[in-house]
Design a protein around this motif. Structure first.
Motif, short mmCIF file in Angstrom:
data_model
loop_
_atom_site.label_atom_id
_atom_site.label_comp_id
_atom_site.label_asym_id
_atom_site.label_seq_id
_atom_site.Cartn_x
_atom_site.Cartn_y
_atom_site.Cartn_z
N ALA A 111 0.84 -1.20 0.00
CA ALA A 111 0.00 0.00 0.00
C ALA A 111 0.87 1.25 0.00
O ALA A 111 0.57 2.24 -0.68
CB ALA A 111 -0.93 -0.01 1.20
N LEU A 112 1.96 1.22 0.74
CA LEU A 112 2.87 2.36 0.77
C LEU A 112 3.56 2.56 -0.58
O LEU A 112 3.86 3.69 -0.97
CB LEU A 112 3.91 2.21 1.89
CG LEU A 112 3.33 2.25 3.30
CD1 LEU A 112 4.44 2.05 4.33
CD2 LEU A 112 2.58 3.53 3.57
N ARG A 113 3.78 1.48 -1.31
CA ARG A 113 4.35 1.60 -2.65
C ARG A 113 3.38 2.30 -3.60
O ARG A 113 3.78 3.02 -4.50
CB ARG A 113 4.75 0.23 -3.18
CG ARG A 113 6.00 -0.27 -2.52
CD ARG A 113 6.63 -1.41 -3.30
NE ARG A 113 7.85 -1.78 -2.63
CZ ARG A 113 7.97 -2.82 -1.81
NH1 ARG A 113 6.94 -3.61 -1.59
NH2 ARG A 113 9.12 -3.09 -1.23
N ALA A 114 2.08 2.06 -3.41
CA ALA A 114 1.08 2.77 -4.20
C ALA A 114 1.13 4.27 -3.90
O ALA A 114 1.02 5.10 -4.80
CB ALA A 114 -0.32 2.21 -3.94
N VAL A 115 1.34 4.62 -2.63
CA VAL A 115 1.46 6.03 -2.25
C VAL A 115 2.72 6.63 -2.88
O VAL A 115 2.69 7.73 -3.44
CB VAL A 115 1.48 6.19 -0.71
CG1 VAL A 115 1.74 7.63 -0.31
CG2 VAL A 115 0.17 5.69 -0.10
N GLU A 116 3.83 5.90 -2.84
CA GLU A 116 5.07 6.36 -3.48
C GLU A 116 4.85 6.58 -4.97
O GLU A 116 5.34 7.57 -5.54
CB GLU A 116 6.19 5.32 -3.30
CG GLU A 116 6.76 5.23 -1.92
CD GLU A 116 7.75 4.08 -1.78
OE1 GLU A 116 8.03 3.38 -2.80
OE2 GLU A 116 8.24 3.86 -0.67
N TYR A 117 4.14 5.67 -5.61
CA TYR A 117 3.86 5.78 -7.04
C TYR A 117 3.11 7.07 -7.35
O TYR A 117 3.43 7.78 -8.30
CB TYR A 117 3.06 4.56 -7.51
CG TYR A 117 2.54 4.67 -8.92
CD1 TYR A 117 3.36 4.41 -10.00
CD2 TYR A 117 1.23 5.06 -9.16
CE1 TYR A 117 2.90 4.52 -11.30
CE2 TYR A 117 0.74 5.17 -10.45
CZ TYR A 117 1.58 4.90 -11.51
OH TYR A 117 1.11 5.02 -12.79
N ARG A 166 3.00 12.66 -9.38
CA ARG A 166 2.83 14.11 -9.19
C ARG A 166 4.11 14.85 -9.54
O ARG A 166 4.07 15.93 -10.15
CB ARG A 166 2.43 14.42 -7.76
CG ARG A 166 2.28 15.91 -7.51
CD ARG A 166 1.88 16.17 -6.07
NE ARG A 166 1.97 17.57 -5.78
CZ ARG A 166 2.92 18.13 -5.05
NH1 ARG A 166 3.88 17.40 -4.53
NH2 ARG A 166 2.92 19.42 -4.82
N ALA A 167 5.26 14.29 -9.18
CA ALA A 167 6.54 14.94 -9.47
C ALA A 167 6.82 14.98 -10.97
O ALA A 167 7.40 15.95 -11.47
CB ALA A 167 7.67 14.23 -8.74
N MET A 168 6.40 13.96 -11.71
CA MET A 168 6.68 13.89 -13.15
C MET A 168 5.68 14.69 -13.98
O MET A 168 5.98 15.10 -15.09
CB MET A 168 6.69 12.43 -13.61
CG MET A 168 7.86 11.66 -13.07
SD MET A 168 8.08 10.02 -13.77
CE MET A 168 6.49 9.29 -13.61
N HIS A 169 4.47 14.89 -13.47
CA HIS A 169 3.43 15.63 -14.20
C HIS A 169 3.13 16.92 -13.44
O HIS A 169 3.14 16.95 -12.23
CB HIS A 169 2.16 14.79 -14.32
CG HIS A 169 2.37 13.50 -15.03
ND1 HIS A 169 2.81 12.36 -14.39
CD2 HIS A 169 2.22 13.16 -16.35
CE1 HIS A 169 2.92 11.38 -15.26
NE2 HIS A 169 2.58 11.84 -16.46
N ASP A 170 2.85 17.94 -14.19
CA ASP A 170 2.52 19.21 -13.56
C ASP A 170 1.03 19.33 -13.30
O ASP A 170 0.47 20.42 -13.36
CB ASP A 170 3.00 20.37 -14.44
CG ASP A 170 4.50 20.53 -14.41
OD1 ASP A 170 5.11 20.12 -13.40
OD2 ASP A 170 5.06 21.06 -15.37
N GLU A 171 0.42 18.23 -12.99
CA GLU A 171 -1.02 18.21 -12.75
C GLU A 171 -1.28 18.23 -11.25
O GLU A 171 -0.62 17.53 -10.47
CB GLU A 171 -1.60 16.93 -13.35
CG GLU A 171 -3.08 16.82 -13.30
CD GLU A 171 -3.57 15.58 -14.03
OE1 GLU A 171 -4.79 15.48 -14.19
OE2 GLU A 171 -2.76 14.73 -14.41
N VAL A 205 1.66 16.77 -0.65
CA VAL A 205 0.51 16.39 -1.47
C VAL A 205 -0.77 16.57 -0.66
O VAL A 205 -0.87 16.08 0.47
CB VAL A 205 0.63 14.92 -1.95
CG1 VAL A 205 -0.60 14.51 -2.73
CG2 VAL A 205 1.88 14.75 -2.79
N GLU A 206 -1.73 17.26 -1.25
CA GLU A 206 -3.02 17.46 -0.60
C GLU A 206 -3.73 16.11 -0.49
O GLU A 206 -3.79 15.34 -1.44
CB GLU A 206 -3.86 18.42 -1.44
CG GLU A 206 -5.15 18.82 -0.80
CD GLU A 206 -5.91 19.81 -1.65
OE1 GLU A 206 -7.15 19.79 -1.57
OE2 GLU A 206 -5.27 20.59 -2.39
#
Length: 167
Positions: free
Chosen positions: A14-20, A25-30, A80-81
């Motif tokens: 589950a924590l790996r999903a959070v890391e993903y 977020r870091a790779m996309h400016d969205e 991250v919000e």
């Protein structure tokens, strides 16, 4: 703003999903909003019959907070919000219900790599979620299952069938 639901049970997967999601977020400016969901199983009525309901709720709340702590810390550190949601009931149904309540646009789940036979006998929350939701489900699988999990169930089933054949 992209609204993402991440079911969290306190496991490394589950924590790996959070890391993903943080890396996404870091790779996309969205802009993204993360909804963390923890689904606590309902306790058997044989147990709850002897334990006051306030104690059961307190136990489930403590277990949920403990499971969510690592994910919340990671999201705060990354800026991250996010929001936290705690529900009770069947895991897959609770995840889908939470996704609907939060108007999530996709679900990101962590899992281990298992063979099909192991998933069949053990059941898979990921498979159940994919079967009952219309939302896209991203599965983050980085770690292989233990040897016992990968081979224990198929071997156990094979031994049971052999034992029945001998009888």
């Amino acid at each position: 703003m992209l609204n993402i639901l991440i079911p969290v049970d306190g496991s490394r997967n589950a924590l790996r999903a959070v890391e993903y999601v943080i890396q996404y977020r870091a790779m996309h400016d969205e802009l993204i909003n993360v909804n963390l969901a923890n689904i606590q199983p309902r306790l058997s009525r044989y147990i709850t019959r002897f334990v006051p309901s306030a104690n059961v709720r307190m136990l489930q709340q403590e277990r949920a907070e403990q499971a969510l702590k690592g994910a919340v810390d990671m999201l705060i550190k990354a800026g991250v919000e996010h929001s936290v949601h705690i529900n009770k009931g069947d895991a897959a149904e609770g995840i889908v219900a939470c996704a609907q309540e939060t108007a999530s646009q996709k679900i990101v789940m962590g899992t281990t790599r298992k063979n099909a036979l192991s998933r069949f006998f053990q059941g898979s929350v990921v498979s159940k979620v994919m079967a009952i939701t219309d939302l896209p489900v991203e599965v983050v699988a980085k770690e292989n299952a233990t040897k016992l999990a990968r081979f224990g169930i198929p071997v156990g089933v094979g031994l049971a069938v052999l034992w029945l054949a001998v009888e």
